[in-house]
Design a protein around this motif. Structure first.
Motif, PDB file in Angstrom:
ATOM      1  N   VAL A 232     -24.889 -96.617 -55.654  1.00  0.00           N
ATOM      2  CA  VAL A 232     -25.090 -96.259 -57.269  1.00  0.00           C
ATOM      3  C   VAL A 232     -25.979 -97.188 -57.816  1.00  0.00           C
ATOM      4  CG1 VAL A 232     -22.854 -94.819 -57.499  1.00  0.00           C
ATOM      5  CG2 VAL A 232     -23.173 -97.440 -57.992  1.00  0.00           C
ATOM      6  N   LEU A 233     -26.616 -96.924 -58.921  1.00  0.00           N
ATOM      7  CA  LEU A 233     -27.288 -98.184 -59.625  1.00  0.00           C
ATOM      8  C   LEU A 233     -26.655 -98.233 -60.974  1.00  0.00           C
ATOM      9  CD1 LEU A 233     -30.895 -96.403 -59.038  1.00  0.00           C
ATOM     10  CD2 LEU A 233     -29.918 -98.696 -58.010  1.00  0.00           C
ATOM     11  N   GLN A 234     -26.535 -99.703 -60.982  1.00  0.00           N
ATOM     12  CA  GLN A 234     -25.947-100.278 -62.297  1.00  0.00           C
ATOM     13  C   GLN A 234     -27.067-101.180 -62.655  1.00  0.00           C
ATOM     14  OE1 GLN A 234     -22.776 -99.447 -63.865  1.00  0.00           O
ATOM     15  NE2 GLN A 234     -22.986 -97.589 -62.463  1.00  0.00           N
ATOM     16  N   ASP A 235     -27.563-100.982 -63.999  1.00  0.00           N
ATOM     17  CA  ASP A 235     -28.530-101.792 -64.806  1.00  0.00           C
ATOM     18  C   ASP A 235     -29.702-102.435 -63.780  1.00  0.00           C
ATOM     19  OD1 ASP A 235     -26.889-102.106 -66.861  1.00  0.00           O
ATOM     20  OD2 ASP A 235     -25.603-103.779 -65.971  1.00  0.00           O
ATOM     21  N   GLY A 236     -30.125-101.332 -62.998  1.00  0.00           N
ATOM     22  CA  GLY A 236     -31.177-101.489 -62.224  1.00  0.00           C
ATOM     23  C   GLY A 236     -30.830-102.064 -60.617  1.00  0.00           C
ATOM     24  N   HIS A 237     -29.601-102.333 -60.541  1.00  0.00           N
ATOM     25  CA  HIS A 237     -29.235-103.227 -59.276  1.00  0.00           C
ATOM     26  C   HIS A 237     -28.482-102.080 -58.358  1.00  0.00           C
ATOM     27  CE1 HIS A 237     -30.782-106.934 -60.856  1.00  0.00           C
ATOM     28  NE2 HIS A 237     -29.983-106.826 -61.686  1.00  0.00           N
ATOM     29  N   GLY A 238     -28.499-102.207 -56.970  1.00  0.00           N
ATOM     30  CA  GLY A 238     -27.752-101.416 -56.127  1.00  0.00           C
ATOM     31  C   GLY A 238     -26.335-101.912 -55.833  1.00  0.00           C
ATOM     32  N   TYR A 239     -25.428-100.901 -55.913  1.00  0.00           N
ATOM     33  CA  TYR A 239     -24.041-101.187 -55.903  1.00  0.00           C
ATOM     34  C   TYR A 239     -23.304-100.193 -54.876  1.00  0.00           C
ATOM     35  CZ  TYR A 239     -24.174-104.882 -59.500  1.00  0.00           C
ATOM     36  OH  TYR A 239     -24.341-105.746 -60.453  1.00  0.00           O
ATOM     37  N   TRP A 240     -22.074-100.408 -54.159  1.00  0.00           N
ATOM     38  CA  TRP A 240     -21.571 -99.353 -53.444  1.00  0.00           C
ATOM     39  C   TRP A 240     -20.373 -99.385 -54.502  1.00  0.00           C
ATOM     40  CZ3 TRP A 240     -23.415 -96.783 -49.827  1.00  0.00           C
ATOM     41  CH2 TRP A 240     -24.310 -97.517 -48.688  1.00  0.00           C
ATOM     42  N   LEU A 241     -19.996 -98.071 -54.889  1.00  0.00           N
ATOM     43  CA  LEU A 241     -18.836 -97.474 -55.575  1.00  0.00           C
ATOM     44  C   LEU A 241     -17.929 -97.346 -54.724  1.00  0.00           C
ATOM     45  CD1 LEU A 241     -17.294 -96.666 -58.251  1.00  0.00           C
ATOM     46  CD2 LEU A 241     -18.388 -94.676 -58.277  1.00  0.00           C
TER      47      LEU A 241
ATOM     48  N   GLY B  15      -3.323 -85.125 -51.335  1.00  0.00           N
ATOM     49  CA  GLY B  15      -2.810 -83.996 -50.984  1.00  0.00           C
ATOM     50  C   GLY B  15      -1.066 -84.096 -50.710  1.00  0.00           C
ATOM     51  N   ALA B  16      -0.766 -84.889 -49.724  1.00  0.00           N
ATOM     52  CA  ALA B  16       0.680 -85.083 -49.539  1.00  0.00           C
ATOM     53  C   ALA B  16       1.449 -85.736 -50.678  1.00  0.00           C
ATOM     54  CB  ALA B  16       0.585 -86.046 -48.390  1.00  0.00           C
ATOM     55  N   LEU B  17       0.819 -86.588 -51.575  1.00  0.00           N
ATOM     56  CA  LEU B  17       1.493 -86.980 -52.638  1.00  0.00           C
ATOM     57  C   LEU B  17       0.783 -86.737 -54.056  1.00  0.00           C
ATOM     58  CD1 LEU B  17       2.115 -90.752 -51.205  1.00  0.00           C
ATOM     59  CD2 LEU B  17       3.837 -88.836 -51.114  1.00  0.00           C
ATOM     60  N   THR B  18       1.570 -85.956 -54.686  1.00  0.00           N
ATOM     61  CA  THR B  18       0.838 -85.489 -56.027  1.00  0.00           C
ATOM     62  C   THR B  18       0.606 -86.702 -56.908  1.00  0.00           C
ATOM     63  OG1 THR B  18       3.198 -85.118 -56.979  1.00  0.00           O
ATOM     64  CG2 THR B  18       2.130 -83.106 -55.756  1.00  0.00           C
ATOM     65  N   ASP B  19      -0.323 -86.307 -57.766  1.00  0.00           N
ATOM     66  CA  ASP B  19      -0.855 -86.996 -58.731  1.00  0.00           C
ATOM     67  C   ASP B  19      -1.263 -88.579 -58.265  1.00  0.00           C
ATOM     68  OD1 ASP B  19      -0.216 -85.194 -60.722  1.00  0.00           O
ATOM     69  OD2 ASP B  19       1.762 -85.706 -60.998  1.00  0.00           O
ATOM     70  N   ALA B  20      -1.530 -88.766 -57.106  1.00  0.00           N
ATOM     71  CA  ALA B  20      -2.091 -90.161 -56.253  1.00  0.00           C
ATOM     72  C   ALA B  20      -3.236 -90.441 -57.148  1.00  0.00           C
ATOM     73  CB  ALA B  20      -1.909 -89.959 -54.969  1.00  0.00           C
ATOM     74  N   GLU B  21      -3.487 -91.589 -57.708  1.00  0.00           N
ATOM     75  CA  GLU B  21      -4.579 -92.046 -58.145  1.00  0.00           C
ATOM     76  C   GLU B  21      -5.464 -92.825 -57.387  1.00  0.00           C
ATOM     77  OE1 GLU B  21      -6.028 -91.232 -60.912  1.00  0.00           O
ATOM     78  OE2 GLU B  21      -4.350 -89.819 -61.593  1.00  0.00           O
ATOM     79  N   PRO B  22      -6.639 -92.790 -56.977  1.00  0.00           N
ATOM     80  CA  PRO B  22      -7.468 -93.649 -56.151  1.00  0.00           C
ATOM     81  C   PRO B  22      -7.808 -94.911 -56.980  1.00  0.00           C
ATOM     82  CG  PRO B  22      -8.891 -92.012 -57.294  1.00  0.00           C
ATOM     83  CD  PRO B  22      -7.543 -91.815 -57.799  1.00  0.00           C
ATOM     84  N   ASP B  23      -8.052 -96.214 -56.246  1.00  0.00           N
ATOM     85  CA  ASP B  23      -8.401 -97.213 -56.744  1.00  0.00           C
ATOM     86  C   ASP B  23     -10.087 -97.209 -56.675  1.00  0.00           C
ATOM     87  OD1 ASP B  23      -6.103 -98.188 -57.529  1.00  0.00           O
ATOM     88  OD2 ASP B  23      -5.965 -99.239 -55.288  1.00  0.00           O
ATOM     89  N   PHE B  24     -10.989 -97.839 -57.686  1.00  0.00           N
ATOM     90  CA  PHE B  24     -12.150 -97.918 -57.458  1.00  0.00           C
ATOM     91  C   PHE B  24     -12.753 -99.407 -57.584  1.00  0.00           C
ATOM     92  CE2 PHE B  24     -11.669 -93.650 -59.080  1.00  0.00           C
ATOM     93  CZ  PHE B  24     -12.490 -92.954 -58.514  1.00  0.00           C
ATOM     94  N   SER B  25     -13.726 -99.788 -56.798  1.00  0.00           N
ATOM     95  CA  SER B  25     -14.376-101.099 -56.836  1.00  0.00           C
ATOM     96  C   SER B  25     -15.734-100.984 -56.813  1.00  0.00           C
ATOM     97  CB  SER B  25     -13.808-101.924 -55.579  1.00  0.00           C
ATOM     98  OG  SER B  25     -12.634-102.233 -55.790  1.00  0.00           O
ATOM     99  N   LEU B  26     -16.453-101.910 -57.324  1.00  0.00           N
ATOM    100  CA  LEU B  26     -18.070-101.885 -57.553  1.00  0.00           C
ATOM    101  C   LEU B  26     -18.338-103.061 -56.559  1.00  0.00           C
ATOM    102  CD1 LEU B  26     -20.248-100.033 -58.998  1.00  0.00           C
ATOM    103  CD2 LEU B  26     -20.371-101.813 -60.568  1.00  0.00           C
ATOM    104  N   VAL B  27     -19.013-102.987 -55.790  1.00  0.00           N
ATOM    105  CA  VAL B  27     -19.409-103.869 -54.868  1.00  0.00           C
ATOM    106  C   VAL B  27     -21.098-104.077 -54.527  1.00  0.00           C
ATOM    107  CG1 VAL B  27     -19.342-104.638 -52.262  1.00  0.00           C
ATOM    108  CG2 VAL B  27     -17.616-103.157 -53.538  1.00  0.00           C
ATOM    109  N   PRO B  28     -21.700-105.291 -54.710  1.00  0.00           N
ATOM    110  CA  PRO B  28     -23.076-105.546 -54.549  1.00  0.00           C
ATOM    111  C   PRO B  28     -23.553-105.065 -53.266  1.00  0.00           C
ATOM    112  CG  PRO B  28     -22.096-107.358 -55.659  1.00  0.00           C
ATOM    113  CD  PRO B  28     -21.037-106.589 -55.206  1.00  0.00           C
ATOM    114  N   ALA B  29     -24.701-104.264 -53.282  1.00  0.00           N
ATOM    115  CA  ALA B  29     -25.250-103.852 -52.145  1.00  0.00           C
ATOM    116  C   ALA B  29     -26.602-104.480 -51.738  1.00  0.00           C
ATOM    117  CB  ALA B  29     -25.328-102.178 -52.145  1.00  0.00           C
ATOM    118  N   GLY B  30     -26.407-105.665 -51.799  1.00  0.00           N
ATOM    119  CA  GLY B  30     -27.582-106.389 -51.528  1.00  0.00           C
ATOM    120  C   GLY B  30     -28.179-106.456 -50.197  1.00  0.00           C
ATOM    121  N   PRO B  31     -29.688-106.927 -50.099  1.00  0.00           N
ATOM    122  CA  PRO B  31     -30.096-106.679 -48.849  1.00  0.00           C
ATOM    123  C   PRO B  31     -29.559-107.694 -47.686  1.00  0.00           C
ATOM    124  CG  PRO B  31     -31.391-108.333 -50.285  1.00  0.00           C
ATOM    125  CD  PRO B  31     -30.412-107.598 -51.128  1.00  0.00           C
ATOM    126  N   GLY B  32     -29.591-107.215 -46.369  1.00  0.00           N
ATOM    127  CA  GLY B  32     -28.811-107.992 -45.424  1.00  0.00           C
ATOM    128  C   GLY B  32     -27.306-107.690 -45.309  1.00  0.00           C
TER     129      GLY B  32
END
Length: 271
Positions: free
Chosen positions: A115-124, A179-196
């Motif tokens: 994804v792009l955030q403020d013009g920079h690439g990240y992994w969501l 599926g196996a557990l109802t109402d299970a909420e995922p965790d989200f993180s935003l990770v810099p996707a820099g060159p290299g």
């Protein structure tokens, strides 16, 4: 015999100089006859799902998770809400299997969308369960995801050490899943996707066999993604192969030289 991989493929990020170079591979391991893992390499989205439920159940559940994310393939831009919608669709599809089987199937999920955030690439990165996401950059390996498991809760509570967790009898008991557990909420993180930098997604069949030190040793080399994938999977199988092993590796080439921020929690989008 070495594991078959998808080979090296690449995807130029629309509108920029960044290119994603990636590969995936899987192996049933030495013990199991059915591979319940599934993966998706469909930029800008990458995913590993580890099914639960036994023969003709877990493999179906993990495949349904992949199918829920396939519509995001080849999009010029993916938004956080798109990832949340795919997770919600996967929950509905896998939960529906409970009507077909005595034991409700389920699946872990670890997904990364460029994804792009403020013009920079990240992994969501989104995760449910104990499949993991790692970032490797500048010689440092960082575990992005946090296991949703009984053992991780014991570690957090200070009741056992990470070393004691390796052989703990409940090390495979997870506390959140699709599926196996109802109402299970995922965790989200935003990770810099820099060159290299390198992104590693994997099922617990890899991390239950290989230490972080072993992962770093393999990720550090100059091998292309398909060779990294094959080496990681082969090493896990050689170390015991007690579970299915699935690995996705994505290299970020070119792009933003200034994307050096640390990983940060990323709140789910509110409806």
């Amino acid at each position: 015999m070495r594991v078959n991989t998808t080979g090296v493929e690449s995807w130029p990020v629309p509108g920029g100089s960044t290119r994603l170079v990636y590969s995936a591979g899987s192996h049933p391991g030495r013990i199991r006859t059915v591979n319940e893992d599934s993966s998706l390499v469909a930029p800008p989205v990458f995913l590993v799902a580890d099914g639960m439920g036994g023969y003709a159940r877990g493999d179906v559940a993990s495949r349904l998770v992949v199918e829920a994310f396939e519509p995001l393939s080849a999009r010029a831009r993916v938004e956080p809400g798109d990832v949340e919608a795919a997770i919600a669709a996967a929950q509905v599809r896998v939960s529906a299997l409970a009507a077909e089987f005595t034991t409700a199937p389920g699946s872990t999920l670890v997904a990364a969308a460029y994804v792009l955030q403020d013009g920079h690439g990240y992994w969501l990165v989104a995760n449910l369960g104990d499949s993991r996401a790692y970032s490797y950059a500048h010689g440092v390996l960082e575990q992005i995801s946090k296991d949703h498991s009984v053992v991780q809760e014991l570690i957090d509570a200070g009741r056992i050490t990470r070393e004691e967790a390796i052989g703990h009898p409940e090390r495979h008991v997870i506390t959140r899943a699709i599926g196996a557990l109802t109402d299970a909420e995922p965790d989200f993180s935003l990770v810099p996707a820099g060159p290299g930098s390198r992104l590693l997604l994997c099922s617990d069949g890899l991390t239950s066999e290989l230490s972080d030190t072993a992962l770093v040793h393999i990720l550090t080399g100059q091998l292309p993604p398909d060779e990294v994938v094959a080496t990681l999977v082969d090493a896990a199988v050689a170390a015991g192969g007690h579970d299915n092993v699935t690995v996705v590796v994505v290299d970020v080439e070119g792009g933003d030289e200034h994307a050096t921020e640390r990983t940060q929690p990323f709140p789910a989008v509110q409806p």
